[in-house]
Design an enzyme around this catalytic site. Structure first.
Site, short mmCIF file in Angstrom:
data_model
loop_
_atom_site.label_atom_id
_atom_site.label_comp_id
_atom_site.label_asym_id
_atom_site.label_seq_id
_atom_site.Cartn_x
_atom_site.Cartn_y
_atom_site.Cartn_z
N SER A 31 -3.15 -3.02 -0.82
CA SER A 31 -2.01 -4.38 0.44
C SER A 31 -2.54 -5.55 0.50
O SER A 31 -3.55 -5.07 1.31
CB SER A 31 -1.80 -3.38 1.61
OG SER A 31 -0.95 -3.99 2.26
N ALA A 32 -1.71 -6.54 -0.16
CA ALA A 32 -2.02 -8.17 0.16
C ALA A 32 -2.63 -8.68 1.06
O ALA A 32 -3.07 -9.16 1.91
CB ALA A 32 -1.72 -9.12 -0.41
N HIS A 33 -1.97 -7.78 2.51
CA HIS A 33 -1.74 -8.87 3.58
C HIS A 33 -2.43 -8.37 4.66
O HIS A 33 -3.27 -8.81 5.57
CB HIS A 33 -0.57 -8.23 4.56
CG HIS A 33 -0.31 -6.99 4.86
ND1 HIS A 33 0.24 -6.43 5.86
CD2 HIS A 33 -0.17 -6.32 4.41
CE1 HIS A 33 0.09 -4.94 6.45
NE2 HIS A 33 0.33 -5.07 4.99
N ASN A 79 -7.93 3.60 8.72
CA ASN A 79 -8.02 2.19 9.15
C ASN A 79 -7.91 2.08 10.89
O ASN A 79 -7.88 1.01 11.47
CB ASN A 79 -6.31 1.90 8.70
CG ASN A 79 -5.53 3.31 9.18
OD1 ASN A 79 -5.85 4.14 8.31
ND2 ASN A 79 -4.38 3.19 9.94
N CYS A 131 0.83 1.86 13.06
CA CYS A 131 2.21 2.72 12.31
C CYS A 131 2.83 3.01 13.52
O CYS A 131 3.77 3.87 14.04
CB CYS A 131 1.46 3.94 11.19
SG CYS A 131 0.76 2.61 10.07
N GLY A 172 0.76 -1.12 0.11
CA GLY A 172 -0.11 -0.18 -0.32
C GLY A 172 0.49 0.88 -0.09
O GLY A 172 0.54 2.40 -0.24
N THR A 206 12.01 -7.08 -10.71
CA THR A 206 11.39 -8.46 -11.23
C THR A 206 9.79 -8.95 -10.05
O THR A 206 10.39 -8.05 -9.01
CB THR A 206 12.28 -9.04 -10.98
OG1 THR A 206 13.82 -9.04 -11.72
CG2 THR A 206 11.78 -10.65 -11.25
N1 PLP Z 1 -3.33 2.61 3.68
C1 PLP Z 1 -4.54 2.54 4.86
C2 PLP Z 1 -5.49 2.91 5.24
C3 PLP Z 1 -3.70 1.11 5.91
O1 PLP Z 1 -4.21 1.67 6.50
C4 PLP Z 1 -2.04 1.18 5.45
C5 PLP Z 1 -1.26 0.12 6.63
O2 PLP Z 1 -1.97 -0.13 7.63
C6 PLP Z 1 -1.40 1.88 4.00
C7 PLP Z 1 -1.75 2.48 4.12
C8 PLP Z 1 -0.42 0.42 4.26
O3 PLP Z 1 0.47 -0.24 3.09
P1 PLP Z 1 1.54 -1.41 3.69
O4 PLP Z 1 1.68 -1.66 4.86
O5 PLP Z 1 1.02 -2.60 2.78
O6 PLP Z 1 1.86 -0.55 3.06
#
Ligand code: PLP
Length: 374
Positions: A198-200, A150, A326, A70, A236
């Site tokens: 973001s796949a995870h 988030n 974060c 992401g 790659t």
């Molecule tokens: N944007 C939002 C709303 C998110 O919750 C997150 C991750 O917590 C991200 C962006 C960043 O994604 P990534 O962890 O794949 O860098």
């Protein structure tokens, strides 16, 4: 009993995703840019994944670009647009993820841009009328507003905001990291130029994601090198992760309504139980009544007991977040909670749910909290 209620930070991988990735790692190790049979096999996996993802979004495969997640996707779209276009007017919100806020701050060191932060109410709602006003008199702007927050799960009226952007010709990026695979994300009907994944966050692997970019838009690449991803993202491709992400999204989209209902019920049960047990607790944003079904944010007044709540839940096998991943490790409230609640002495917990959680886990968690705060 070990309970994981931090699915907005990252999710456990689905068995089918692990199997898919293991199979690709074992059998398809070729470089997708190689022209021999091993390379061609890997290329087929990457392109099949692109097709699957495009279908889930109602998009064309050529509108999907793979990234490392992401954050890279957000940086690519923002920098790729702002650094090579004459646009200097940006409209966003202080409730966006740091990937947006810090990227814009960094661009300001290199290019003069005027950033307008839209006002929000105490719940984090943004009136689309403010967007209309902000774009008035600006024939070309970039607008960046997230689909769901988030931390609070607040959902913005993206379709309505997108229509406003289209009227004024603004480029519209919506951060859909928390919503793709959980609610329908169909960029064309949402009137957006770009969304990201973001796949995870959806039971896929970490370190992989994608950008949807409308075919009517062009971006300058962030990463330079080979001609992968049609010159949009050099390097790659992470073939097993891309295959795993496509599998994860396919599974999520196939059963989206079933999971929506199941997870919504978990959240509703948590809201009722917490509300009954701790009437003084405050649900942040709209997370107590609507908002994204997978995220619930609640604040308690700071006391000797609540101060240690997240830590003590962890000791009891229950993983929750104190804000967002974060800011974990920091005692400070997150920027989103500070924006909504000011600098009050509060302890905030974010519960975020997935299809792997159960009603028993919700009940157990609230019982442990009752004991800890008694
Ligand atoms: N944007 C939002 C709303 C998110 O919750 C997150 C991750 O917590 C991200 C962006 C960043 O994604 P990534 O962890 O794949 O860098």
């Amino acid at each position: 009993m070990k309970i994981y209620f931090d699915n907005a930070a990252s999710t456990p991988l689905t068995t089918e995703v692990i199997e898919e990735m293991c199979s690709v790692m074992k059998e398809n190790f070729g470089n997708p840019s190689s022209i021999h049979a091993f390379g061609r096999e890997a290329r087929v996996i990457v392109e099949n994944a692109r097709d699957t993802i495009a279908k889930c979004l109602g998009a064309m495969p050529s509108e999907i670009f793979f990234t490392s997640g992401g954050t890279e996707a957000i940086n690519t779209v923002i920098r790729g647009y702002l650094m090579t276009s004459p646009v200097t007017h940006v409209v966003t919100s202080r409730l966006e993820h740091y990937a947006v806020l810090n990227c814009l701050e960094d661009i300001q060191k290199e290019k003069h841009i005027q950033i307008e932060y839209l006002p929000h109410d105490s719940k984090g709602n943004i009136d689309p009328g403010y967007l209309e006003t902000a774009l008035d008199g600006h024939p070309r702007s970039m607008v960046i507003l997230m689909h769901a927050n988030n931390e609070t799960g607040n959902i913005l009226p993206i379709r309505e905001m997108g229509a406003i952007c289209q009227k004024t010709g603004a480029f519209f990026l919506s951060d859909t990291v928390q919503t793709i695979g959980k609610v329908a994300v169909l960029p064309k009907s949402m009137n957006v130029d770009s969304v990201i994944c973001s796949a995870h966050k959806l039971h896929g692997p970490k370190g992989t994601g994608f950008i949807y970019l409308s075919r009517s838009k062009k971006l300058h690449p962030l990463i330079h090198g080979g001609s992968q991803e049609r010159n949009m993202r050099a390097g790659t491709e992470n073939v097993p992760a891309i295959a795993g992400m496509a599998k994860a999204l396919e599974i999520a989209c196939a059963d989206i309504d079933v999971h929506f209902l199941y997870i919504s019920n978990l959240k509703t049960s948590m809201v009722h139980r917490l509300g009954n047990a701790f009437p003084y607790a405050e649900f942040n944003g709209n997370s107590g009544d609507n908002g994204l079904h997978s995220i619930l944010s609640v604040s308690f007044p700071m006391t000797d007991k609540t101060e240690m709540l997240q830590y003590n839940l962890d000791i009891n096998g229950i993983a929750v977040s104190g804000g967002s991943a974060c800011t974990s490790g920091s005692a400070k409230p997150s920027h989103v909670i500070s924006e909504l609640k000011g600098e009050k002495d509060l302890v905030t917990l974010r519960f975020s749910f997935s299809k792997f959680n159960t009603p028993d886990e919700v009940e157990h968690c609230v019982n442990v909290m009752k004991r800890l705060l008694a």
